[in-house]
Design a protein around this motif. Sequence first.
Motif, PDB file in Angstrom:
ATOM      1  N   LEU A 281       0.799  -1.810  -0.066  1.00  0.00           N
ATOM      2  CA  LEU A 281      -0.519  -0.615   0.063  1.00  0.00           C
ATOM      3  C   LEU A 281       0.913   1.116   0.378  1.00  0.00           C
ATOM      4  O   LEU A 281       0.228   2.142  -0.515  1.00  0.00           O
ATOM      5  N   GLN A 282       1.910   1.285   0.314  1.00  0.00           N
ATOM      6  CA  GLN A 282       2.643   2.527   0.663  1.00  0.00           C
ATOM      7  C   GLN A 282       3.675   2.145  -0.553  1.00  0.00           C
ATOM      8  O   GLN A 282       3.552   3.558  -0.850  1.00  0.00           O
ATOM      9  N   ARG A 283       4.209   1.754  -1.100  1.00  0.00           N
ATOM     10  CA  ARG A 283       4.257   1.749  -2.692  1.00  0.00           C
ATOM     11  C   ARG A 283       3.185   2.282  -3.872  1.00  0.00           C
ATOM     12  O   ARG A 283       3.655   3.300  -3.829  1.00  0.00           O
ATOM     13  N   ARG A 284       2.349   1.967  -3.325  1.00  0.00           N
ATOM     14  CA  ARG A 284       1.231   2.210  -4.357  1.00  0.00           C
ATOM     15  C   ARG A 284       0.762   3.749  -4.478  1.00  0.00           C
ATOM     16  O   ARG A 284       0.736   5.036  -4.578  1.00  0.00           O
ATOM     17  N   ALA A 285       1.042   3.999  -2.874  1.00  0.00           N
ATOM     18  CA  ALA A 285       0.183   5.529  -2.077  1.00  0.00           C
ATOM     19  C   ALA A 285       1.240   6.720  -2.374  1.00  0.00           C
ATOM     20  O   ALA A 285       1.015   7.578  -3.445  1.00  0.00           O
ATOM     21  N   ASN A 286       2.583   6.253  -2.924  1.00  0.00           N
ATOM     22  CA  ASN A 286       4.136   7.096  -2.831  1.00  0.00           C
ATOM     23  C   ASN A 286       4.379   6.966  -3.725  1.00  0.00           C
ATOM     24  O   ASN A 286       4.942   7.680  -4.822  1.00  0.00           O
ATOM     25  N   ASN A 287       4.530   5.717  -4.489  1.00  0.00           N
ATOM     26  CA  ASN A 287       5.297   5.736  -6.385  1.00  0.00           C
ATOM     27  C   ASN A 287       4.510   4.965  -7.017  1.00  0.00           C
ATOM     28  O   ASN A 287       4.166   3.538  -7.779  1.00  0.00           O
ATOM     29  N   GLU A 307      -5.327   5.139  -8.089  1.00  0.00           N
ATOM     30  CA  GLU A 307      -4.694   4.727  -7.472  1.00  0.00           C
ATOM     31  C   GLU A 307      -4.103   4.836  -6.585  1.00  0.00           C
ATOM     32  O   GLU A 307      -4.162   3.872  -5.452  1.00  0.00           O
ATOM     33  N   SER A 308      -3.402   5.403  -6.597  1.00  0.00           N
ATOM     34  CA  SER A 308      -2.484   6.541  -5.554  1.00  0.00           C
ATOM     35  C   SER A 308      -3.249   6.658  -4.500  1.00  0.00           C
ATOM     36  O   SER A 308      -3.155   6.610  -3.577  1.00  0.00           O
ATOM     37  N   VAL A 309      -4.082   7.259  -4.769  1.00  0.00           N
ATOM     38  CA  VAL A 309      -5.239   8.423  -3.855  1.00  0.00           C
ATOM     39  C   VAL A 309      -5.631   7.144  -2.891  1.00  0.00           C
ATOM     40  O   VAL A 309      -6.170   7.127  -2.285  1.00  0.00           O
ATOM     41  N   THR A 310      -6.339   6.024  -3.968  1.00  0.00           N
ATOM     42  CA  THR A 310      -7.361   5.217  -2.905  1.00  0.00           C
ATOM     43  C   THR A 310      -6.185   4.362  -2.156  1.00  0.00           C
ATOM     44  O   THR A 310      -6.846   4.117  -1.515  1.00  0.00           O
ATOM     45  N   ALA A 311      -5.008   3.726  -2.295  1.00  0.00           N
ATOM     46  CA  ALA A 311      -4.105   3.103  -2.047  1.00  0.00           C
ATOM     47  C   ALA A 311      -3.966   4.408  -0.661  1.00  0.00           C
ATOM     48  O   ALA A 311      -4.020   3.681   0.580  1.00  0.00           O
ATOM     49  N   ARG A 312      -3.566   5.402  -0.681  1.00  0.00           N
ATOM     50  CA  ARG A 312      -2.891   6.472   0.446  1.00  0.00           C
ATOM     51  C   ARG A 312      -4.396   6.429   1.416  1.00  0.00           C
ATOM     52  O   ARG A 312      -4.701   6.194   2.737  1.00  0.00           O
ATOM     53  N   SER A 313      -5.908   6.381   1.273  1.00  0.00           N
ATOM     54  CA  SER A 313      -7.099   6.316   1.685  1.00  0.00           C
ATOM     55  C   SER A 313      -7.038   4.510   2.253  1.00  0.00           C
ATOM     56  O   SER A 313      -7.319   4.995   3.667  1.00  0.00           O
TER      57      SER A 313
END
Length: 478
Positions: A281-287, A307-313
């Motif tokens: 999740l962190q990788r998808r949120a940040n990169n 997808e990045s926003v979704t992973a961060r949420s």
Amino acid sequence: MADTTVTAARRYSDQHPGYRLAYAGEAAVPVSLLTLDVLAQERKRLPLVDEFVLRLADHGIHKIDNMAAVLGIDTATVSAAVTAQMSAETVEYRPDSLGGHKVLLTQGGRRAVEELSTVTPQRTEYPQAFDRMLWQPIPHVRADLVTRADAESQGMRILPSVRTADVDTSDVSPRRLNLLLDQTQQDNGRSAIEVLSVEAITRQPRLYLPAVLLVFASDTADDLRFNIVVDDLLSEHHDNALHQVGGVERTKIQVVPAVGEPDLPSPLRQQRIPYDEVRDLQRRANNPPPQDDSTPGTPSNGAKQHESVTARSALEALTVRSVPLFEHRELLTTALNSARTRFLLASPFVRDAVVNGDFLAKLEIMLRRSDLTAHIGYGLGQDPAHSDDNALSRLRALARRYPLLKLAHVPDSHPNVLIFDDTWVSSGFEWLSFRDQPTRTYRPEEGTLVRDKTHVDERHNYYAELIGRADVDAATRS
């Protein structure tokens, strides 16, 4: 200001599959700041053939064929140079009385020849940083470097030099210096001066370039790997240099198996999201992955951003999850910056390298917030003599100025903990000594972040009472 160590640890924590990050800390690359006595001259602005075209025209040789014969090159090369200088308006190509053409200098051409004749080498002093691990000059200036005293006070690990001797003039070639000058030139990619020779090195004090050392351990901590991050990038050259002089053992850092975090209540343990899922999740949120238009069906930039926003949420919504080692420092900074109702920290040792000016400034700003309670407990069964007196004195001074801060030595052994508002971090991480452990022994600790308010309240009440009671006991004894 971004914490370069946290940035490096987050970016490269998965550099070695099958290994966990066990240590991420400030390091100091040894550097000699050389004062060079050099012979240098202003760099000529003209290509060599163009320069000789102007000089020959000034000496009365006006025919392209004759210029080519004098220079020993073909007429096409000389013609190209003449054409270039015609564009620069330094020469004219005029018909002569014999039906041919001749090359004549313009007023601008005569000035150019005069300038060329005044370019003479000069002896001058020139400062140059020299990396003692790579044993070569580097493009850094004095402002980039720190003294040994500053490096040690900031908890940096002093990395070893590949040689103990002073730098010699033979180690600093004019070619290497000119390449560095060209790299730092902002205009046309070439420096305005050219070093012809290095005559002497008059001074070479030892300083240090801040870097980041990352140490990775296998599950049993019997196999280590490491990377050095310089200027926010992995430096394979520095890795190789440290290997050559004995590896991470030379830093005296020891990595042992993690002791593990304190056991969680069973309901929390069952809810806990493990390390691998959190890191994904962190990788998808940040990169978010880069766009690849050549692949059919590849999501658009907008979809990937979503997808990045979704992973961060999704990451923010987790109630109980793993905390990778690198994230502990981020969470401590977040706690200091964002706590509004309560802040509690318990850690065995207190070190100057962590409780520094920046930490105290953030803590004081937090203490000015209304309706906030703050507790810091240290010791946790350890002798207070193992903590730094200066760091403790500064914390005590702050507690006297802000009575809402309860600071106390806790004589009995208890787990480390960080609590801010409705977040609890359960971990073996040593919150106030991570930069400068007394034994230089580190573990690939993994923690747990809990956002279940009932459990956070229970844990906070327990530690607040513990620290408050220790504070009262200390006041009674005094």
